[in-house]
Design a protein around this motif. Sequence first.
Motif, PDB file in Angstrom:
ATOM      1  N   GLY A 140       0.797  -1.223   0.000  1.00  0.00           N
ATOM      2  CA  GLY A 140       0.000   0.000   0.000  1.00  0.00           C
ATOM      3  C   GLY A 140       0.831   1.276   0.000  1.00  0.00           C
ATOM      4  O   GLY A 140       0.341   2.343  -0.324  1.00  0.00           O
ATOM      5  N   MET A 141       2.125   1.135   0.349  1.00  0.00           N
ATOM      6  CA  MET A 141       2.959   2.325   0.488  1.00  0.00           C
ATOM      7  C   MET A 141       3.011   3.153  -0.806  1.00  0.00           C
ATOM      8  O   MET A 141       3.075   4.383  -0.754  1.00  0.00           O
ATOM      9  CB  MET A 141       4.369   1.855   0.879  1.00  0.00           C
ATOM     10  CG  MET A 141       5.174   2.888   1.580  1.00  0.00           C
ATOM     11  SD  MET A 141       4.349   3.497   3.061  1.00  0.00           S
ATOM     12  CE  MET A 141       4.927   5.164   2.997  1.00  0.00           C
ATOM     13  N   ARG A 189       0.118   5.388  -0.977  1.00  0.00           N
ATOM     14  CA  ARG A 189       0.257   6.508  -0.034  1.00  0.00           C
ATOM     15  C   ARG A 189       1.136   7.590  -0.663  1.00  0.00           C
ATOM     16  O   ARG A 189       0.774   8.764  -0.688  1.00  0.00           O
ATOM     17  CB  ARG A 189       0.852   5.996   1.278  1.00  0.00           C
ATOM     18  CG  ARG A 189       1.616   6.991   2.053  1.00  0.00           C
ATOM     19  CD  ARG A 189       0.958   7.573   3.290  1.00  0.00           C
ATOM     20  NE  ARG A 189       0.091   6.710   4.021  1.00  0.00           N
ATOM     21  CZ  ARG A 189      -1.034   7.128   4.609  1.00  0.00           C
ATOM     22  NH1 ARG A 189      -1.402   8.388   4.506  1.00  0.00           N
ATOM     23  NH2 ARG A 189      -1.781   6.293   5.282  1.00  0.00           N
ATOM     24  N   SER A 192      -0.485   9.486  -3.506  1.00  0.00           N
ATOM     25  CA  SER A 192      -1.563  10.406  -3.159  1.00  0.00           C
ATOM     26  C   SER A 192      -1.028  11.609  -2.375  1.00  0.00           C
ATOM     27  O   SER A 192      -1.788  12.440  -1.916  1.00  0.00           O
ATOM     28  CB  SER A 192      -2.657   9.679  -2.358  1.00  0.00           C
ATOM     29  OG  SER A 192      -2.173   9.325  -1.079  1.00  0.00           O
ATOM     30  N   ARG A 241     -10.310   6.407  -5.337  1.00  0.00           N
ATOM     31  CA  ARG A 241      -9.012   6.403  -6.034  1.00  0.00           C
ATOM     32  C   ARG A 241      -8.947   7.526  -7.064  1.00  0.00           C
ATOM     33  O   ARG A 241      -7.908   8.146  -7.245  1.00  0.00           O
ATOM     34  CB  ARG A 241      -8.752   5.052  -6.700  1.00  0.00           C
ATOM     35  CG  ARG A 241      -8.401   3.946  -5.701  1.00  0.00           C
ATOM     36  CD  ARG A 241      -8.042   2.648  -6.418  1.00  0.00           C
ATOM     37  NE  ARG A 241      -6.824   2.773  -7.182  1.00  0.00           N
ATOM     38  CZ  ARG A 241      -5.600   2.538  -6.699  1.00  0.00           C
ATOM     39  NH1 ARG A 241      -5.456   2.167  -5.447  1.00  0.00           N
ATOM     40  NH2 ARG A 241      -4.545   2.674  -7.461  1.00  0.00           N
ATOM     41  N   LEU A 268      -5.283  10.074   2.198  1.00  0.00           N
ATOM     42  CA  LEU A 268      -6.038   8.850   1.934  1.00  0.00           C
ATOM     43  C   LEU A 268      -5.638   7.775   2.926  1.00  0.00           C
ATOM     44  O   LEU A 268      -4.450   7.466   3.080  1.00  0.00           O
ATOM     45  CB  LEU A 268      -5.752   8.369   0.508  1.00  0.00           C
ATOM     46  CG  LEU A 268      -6.233   6.963   0.137  1.00  0.00           C
ATOM     47  CD1 LEU A 268      -7.750   6.876   0.199  1.00  0.00           C
ATOM     48  CD2 LEU A 268      -5.746   6.582  -1.250  1.00  0.00           C
ATOM     49  N   THR A 269      -6.613   7.241   3.612  1.00  0.00           N
ATOM     50  CA  THR A 269      -6.371   6.071   4.443  1.00  0.00           C
ATOM     51  C   THR A 269      -7.126   4.941   3.803  1.00  0.00           C
ATOM     52  O   THR A 269      -8.344   4.950   3.731  1.00  0.00           O
ATOM     53  CB  THR A 269      -6.826   6.331   5.892  1.00  0.00           C
ATOM     54  OG1 THR A 269      -5.909   7.249   6.480  1.00  0.00           O
ATOM     55  CG2 THR A 269      -6.812   5.062   6.717  1.00  0.00           C
ATOM     56  N   PHE A 317      -6.452  -1.161   2.516  1.00  0.00           N
ATOM     57  CA  PHE A 317      -5.310  -1.971   2.915  1.00  0.00           C
ATOM     58  C   PHE A 317      -4.291  -0.993   3.471  1.00  0.00           C
ATOM     59  O   PHE A 317      -3.780  -0.158   2.741  1.00  0.00           O
ATOM     60  CB  PHE A 317      -4.763  -2.724   1.708  1.00  0.00           C
ATOM     61  CG  PHE A 317      -5.827  -3.497   1.017  1.00  0.00           C
ATOM     62  CD1 PHE A 317      -6.322  -4.650   1.602  1.00  0.00           C
ATOM     63  CD2 PHE A 317      -6.394  -3.050  -0.151  1.00  0.00           C
ATOM     64  CE1 PHE A 317      -7.347  -5.355   1.008  1.00  0.00           C
ATOM     65  CE2 PHE A 317      -7.423  -3.749  -0.756  1.00  0.00           C
ATOM     66  CZ  PHE A 317      -7.900  -4.906  -0.181  1.00  0.00           C
ATOM     67  N   ALA A 318      -4.068  -1.060   4.767  1.00  0.00           N
ATOM     68  CA  ALA A 318      -3.279  -0.052   5.448  1.00  0.00           C
ATOM     69  C   ALA A 318      -2.000   0.271   4.664  1.00  0.00           C
ATOM     70  O   ALA A 318      -1.185  -0.605   4.398  1.00  0.00           O
ATOM     71  CB  ALA A 318      -2.939  -0.529   6.848  1.00  0.00           C
ATOM     72  N   ALA A 319      -1.865   1.544   4.265  1.00  0.00           N
ATOM     73  CA  ALA A 319      -0.714   1.983   3.471  1.00  0.00           C
ATOM     74  C   ALA A 319       0.408   2.399   4.398  1.00  0.00           C
ATOM     75  O   ALA A 319       0.748   3.560   4.531  1.00  0.00           O
ATOM     76  CB  ALA A 319      -1.122   3.133   2.551  1.00  0.00           C
ATOM     77  N   VAL A 320       0.981   1.402   5.066  1.00  0.00           N
ATOM     78  CA  VAL A 320       2.063   1.663   6.009  1.00  0.00           C
ATOM     79  C   VAL A 320       3.259   0.832   5.576  1.00  0.00           C
ATOM     80  O   VAL A 320       3.115  -0.123   4.842  1.00  0.00           O
ATOM     81  CB  VAL A 320       1.637   1.286   7.443  1.00  0.00           C
ATOM     82  CG1 VAL A 320       0.518   2.180   7.922  1.00  0.00           C
ATOM     83  CG2 VAL A 320       1.182  -0.169   7.507  1.00  0.00           C
ATOM     84  N   ASP A 321       4.441   1.229   6.040  1.00  0.00           N
ATOM     85  CA  ASP A 321       5.662   0.534   5.654  1.00  0.00           C
ATOM     86  C   ASP A 321       5.969  -0.488   6.748  1.00  0.00           C
ATOM     87  O   ASP A 321       6.363  -0.124   7.843  1.00  0.00           O
ATOM     88  CB  ASP A 321       6.794   1.562   5.531  1.00  0.00           C
ATOM     89  CG  ASP A 321       7.876   1.078   4.608  1.00  0.00           C
ATOM     90  OD1 ASP A 321       7.949  -0.134   4.368  1.00  0.00           O
ATOM     91  OD2 ASP A 321       8.647   1.922   4.133  1.00  0.00           O
ATOM     92  N   GLU A 322       5.775  -1.761   6.422  1.00  0.00           N
ATOM     93  CA  GLU A 322       5.821  -2.792   7.458  1.00  0.00           C
ATOM     94  C   GLU A 322       7.210  -3.024   8.029  1.00  0.00           C
ATOM     95  O   GLU A 322       7.351  -3.502   9.140  1.00  0.00           O
ATOM     96  CB  GLU A 322       5.284  -4.102   6.892  1.00  0.00           C
ATOM     97  CG  GLU A 322       3.811  -3.981   6.595  1.00  0.00           C
ATOM     98  CD  GLU A 322       3.269  -5.156   5.844  1.00  0.00           C
ATOM     99  OE1 GLU A 322       4.066  -5.945   5.321  1.00  0.00           O
ATOM    100  OE2 GLU A 322       2.044  -5.269   5.784  1.00  0.00           O
ATOM    101  N   ASP A 381      -2.078   4.092  10.072  1.00  0.00           N
ATOM    102  CA  ASP A 381      -2.432   4.571   8.744  1.00  0.00           C
ATOM    103  C   ASP A 381      -3.176   5.905   8.851  1.00  0.00           C
ATOM    104  O   ASP A 381      -2.879   6.876   8.140  1.00  0.00           O
ATOM    105  CB  ASP A 381      -3.309   3.506   8.066  1.00  0.00           C
ATOM    106  CG  ASP A 381      -3.405   3.680   6.569  1.00  0.00           C
ATOM    107  OD1 ASP A 381      -2.744   4.593   6.038  1.00  0.00           O
ATOM    108  OD2 ASP A 381      -4.129   2.926   5.926  1.00  0.00           O
TER     109      ASP A 381
END
Lengths: 261, 311
Positions: free
Chosen positions: A94-95, A98, A101, B46, B79-80, B83-88, B143
């Motif tokens: 998902g990054m 992010r 956007s 989107r 935008l949240t 699917f959580a847009a985070v860097d795991e 997120d």
Amino acid sequence: MTAPALPRHRSAALAESLVLVGRSVRLSRRDVETLVMAIALPLLMMALFVYVFGGAIETGGAYLTYVVPGIVLLCVGFGAAATAPAVADDMGRGMVDRLRSMPVAAAALVTGHVVASVARNALATGVVVAAAIAMGFRPDAEPLEWAAALGLLLLYVLALSALAAGLGALASSVQSASALTFFMLFLPYLSSAFVPTGTMPAVLRAVAEHQPITPVIETVRGLLTGAPIGSAGWAAVLWCVGLLVVSSGFAAWAYRRRTRR
Amino acid sequence: MLVDVDALVKNYGSRRVLDGVSFAVPAGSVLALLGPNGAGKTTTVRILSTLTRPDGGSARIAGHDVVRSPMAVRGLISLTGQFAAVDERQTGRENLEMIGRLRRLGRVGARRRAAELLDRVDLGAAADRFVETYSGGMRRRLDLAMSLVVPPAVLFLDEPTTGLDPVSRSTMWTAVGELVRDGTTVLLTTQYLEEADRLADRVVLIDGGRVAAEGTPEELKSRLGGERLLLAFPDGPAASAAVRALAADGAACGADALTAVLPSDGGAEHLRRVLDRLHVAGIPVTRVTASRPSLDDVFLALTGAGTQETV
């Protein structure tokens, strides 16, 4: 046409790229397995070629001296290829959405990966050259020749990393991204990296002498060990610059293609 | 209008996923895009967040066209995603600081803002753990925090609580509620009617890429009329007999063969009359329930979606 509301400073893309370079370097540092492989593989190859095959290969001098530039090229090819799975991994998460956007330059993410690749390769190359010196490699290069050799290697790594980044953006998975870069690992064998091209069959020799890696190797070898360079120098620079331009364009195209939905 | 969406069309191959969607969101309000899976909610978000280009129609955020001025739009939104847009492979803190630095808060500013947000979304204790060790609810909260590093003019929440357990969902609702009180304009998509009912000022119901209905939650509910009585019977013949006996009151078969439904004014007198009539006809009733129409009913009535799709 609405006027662009937020004035983006000209240095914005650079600053954003630097932040993402920091991220990629951080991720590389944490991916210990990839980093260890990037260093261990060339070391093993060097030991293999010097101590196992080397005795039987006639190069007209110490084989170690002949093969070290080839091992360095193999090493950076391997390291640059790791950019492909790294980019593919990001594209599947998902990054990317992010970042897309946010008011962030489109090139910043891939630039981060490519620059981190250069950093990884600098480390791996340093270790490999140090190991070679421990094994008896005695380069006779002047500081200027060292600088020229490193500059050429830098161009080469940038070009291959950008190519790998593009392949990574196109690949549908991390695994296929790794598979797509196999030729980067294979091409050094089809060059003058490990054996002089003279004994190859005519067709293969033609390929080996005209593929980009051979002039790069010949040039690095010449700069470090004093072997004759001849026209290889210009050919190497032209190949690397050309490859870098094409690869960067390809990477930008692949990234746009992947993210345009 | 802060968000202005005009006749959006989007095709994926030969499939038309958006077929002329229009709506508007006034500043400081919460709009819920409600619809079943595949209705076009995520595609709409989107397009509004510049990730996807529409094939037709237009959308503007604070007057900036999402296609012609994407960078201006990106500066105004967050935008949240679903699917959580985070860097795991980074910690929660590193994620937030990275966003802060990308948004020009500077090293010190980014650090300070990250610490504030970690506290605010209750991730202080997990701040220095890798995100891959976070639970689903923690990822969602991170997120959301990443979307708030620079407070956006419009916050898009794409199915913010899908897949979360009830406790995490309730935490998320509280967090969104606080943002709304602070005046953030929110566009949220959801398949949960309860979520729309609870958070949104207005609901746009979309189905099959079209707007099926629009209004406040109350307006939508009132479309289905007032209260209803649900009668349950011990067997099918009794239920059918009851529907015939109460036909004049507008009775109809219920959701299964053992029930009947009829409109009611909600009064005890009406209930007594209904039960008397069934008693006289010798029809046994096992259970009586009075129900107020919920957004669920609106949803089902307007989309024809099966209950299994609405979870």
